[in-house]
Design an enzyme around this catalytic site. Structure first.
Site, PDB file in Angstrom:
ATOM      1  N   HIS A  75      20.909   4.633  26.531  1.00 14.12           N
ATOM      2  CA  HIS A  75      21.773   3.464  26.787  1.00 14.12           C
ATOM      3  C   HIS A  75      20.910   2.229  27.074  1.00 14.12           C
ATOM      4  CE1 HIS A  75      24.444   6.828  28.324  1.00 14.12           C
ATOM      5  NE2 HIS A  75      25.224   6.258  27.444  1.00 14.12           N
ATOM      6  N   GLY A  85      24.390   3.809  19.492  1.00 18.02           N
ATOM      7  CA  GLY A  85      23.260   4.686  19.190  1.00 18.02           C
ATOM      8  C   GLY A  85      23.546   5.557  17.985  1.00 18.02           C
ATOM      9  N   LYS A  92      22.593   8.468  17.758  1.00 16.27           N
ATOM     10  CA  LYS A  92      22.829   9.847  18.263  1.00 16.27           C
ATOM     11  C   LYS A  92      24.269  10.256  17.939  1.00 16.27           C
ATOM     12  CE  LYS A  92      22.917  13.246  21.495  1.00 16.27           C
ATOM     13  NZ  LYS A  92      24.112  12.981  22.252  1.00 16.27           N
ATOM     14  N   ARG A 107      25.234  14.513  28.899  1.00 14.08           N
ATOM     15  CA  ARG A 107      25.638  15.920  29.032  1.00 14.08           C
ATOM     16  C   ARG A 107      24.446  16.851  29.239  1.00 14.08           C
ATOM     17  NH1 ARG A 107      30.073  14.333  25.227  1.00 14.08           N
ATOM     18  NH2 ARG A 107      31.980  14.627  26.425  1.00 14.08           N
TER      19      ARG A 107
END
Ligand code: PAF
Length: 284
Positions: free
Chosen positions: A40, A150, A152, A190
């Protein structure tokens, strides 16, 4: 350098952003669900580099979680997030209560097709409707010039690009690379769910993707063969349970047989009870 502020209401964000716009300042926006990590922070840094002011939302969006998902357990720590935003150069945190974002009788959604059919969309049916709806609402609240996402969450990125284009949201979507731990594990809020043994086992995701990537770099173009290489590698880890291994075109998120153009190779794997995702994009 201005003092970073945290606000909780839509009105406070709108007042601050319109004051900045009246001064002729550009606005970057980083939507997050909080529990911020270096992934982030890399988005916030990029935004701070490219814009005069950066707004970060910290909101665990209830409508993107399915009934048996981790909404309650999702990690939250605003004090930690404030320090992370400040350190990365953010100027305003928008941290609304769910009732501020979803006052009673909420019935309007941004529902996308095509890019959400496969991968996480296939196994998390309401997820992307929730993501697109909250991101659309946040765009309308913050009115940013640029928004940062992102890679990701590659399917999320492709889907947001699509609805921004299809629905003419006046915002430039900027994609930022995956940030990884030193052993290759993609950073994720997570990851905090993993026990030490699971954390070690989780490195199998990036290791397996590397094998697939090497095969493509060495000339393999058959998507099925790349999937087989990655699957075999993931299966070598007893704690890993495969959710999916897919090869798709990055724009439409549709399966390809031959690898060409901009291709997304994406996996979702359970390590114990924790579902992790990772991917790479290759442009041929
Ligand atoms: O990627 C996330 O953290 C979330 O899906 C987002 C974009 C903040 C929407 O809730």
């Amino acid at each position: 350098m201005i003092q970073m502020r945290v606000v909780k209401t839509i009105k406070e964000v709108r007042d601050q952003v319109s004051a900045w716009k009246n001064e002729g300042l550009s606005i970057g926006f980083v939507p997050t669900m909080g529990y911020l990590h270096e992934g982030h922070q890399s988005l916030i840094r990029k935004s701070a580099e490219q814009n005069d002011r950066t707004v970060v939302s910290v909101f665990v969006n209830p409508i993107q979680f399915g009934p048996n998902e981790d909404l309650e357990a999702y990690p939250r720590d605003l004090e930690r997030d404030k320090a992370a935003v400040e350190e990365a150069g953010g100027d305003l945190i928008f941290h609304p209560e769910p009732s501020e974002m979803y006052p009673g009788h909420f019935t309007s959604f941004i529902d996308t097709t095509e890019t959400t059919e496969l991968l996480c969309g296939a196994v998390r049916p309401i997820h992307f409707r929730g993501v697109c709806t909250v991101v659309g609402k946040l765009f309308n609240i913050v009115l940013p010039d640029r928004a940062y996402f992102g890679q990701k969450d590659a399917q999320q990125l492709a889907t947001i690009r699509r609805f921004v284009r299809d629905l003419n949201f006046p915002v430039e979507v900027i994609a930022c690379p995956i940030v990884r731990e030193s052993d290759g594990l993609a950073k994720s809020s997570r990851n905090t769910y993993l026990s030490p043994v699971e954390r070690q086992a989780a490195t199998i995701l990036s290791k397996s993707l590397m094998k697939g990537k090497e095969a493509i770099e060495n000339g393999e173009r058959d998507a099925k063969k790349v999937i087989d290489i990655i699957t075999a590698s993931l299966q070598s880890e007893p704690l890993a349970r495969i959710d999916y291994v897919e090869v798709v075109d990055f724009e439409n998120i549709q399966r390809v047989e031959r690898i060409a153009g901009e291709t997304l190779v994406a996996i979702a794997v359970y390590i114990g009870k924790t579902r992790l995702i990772d991917n790479f994009v290759i442009k041929l």
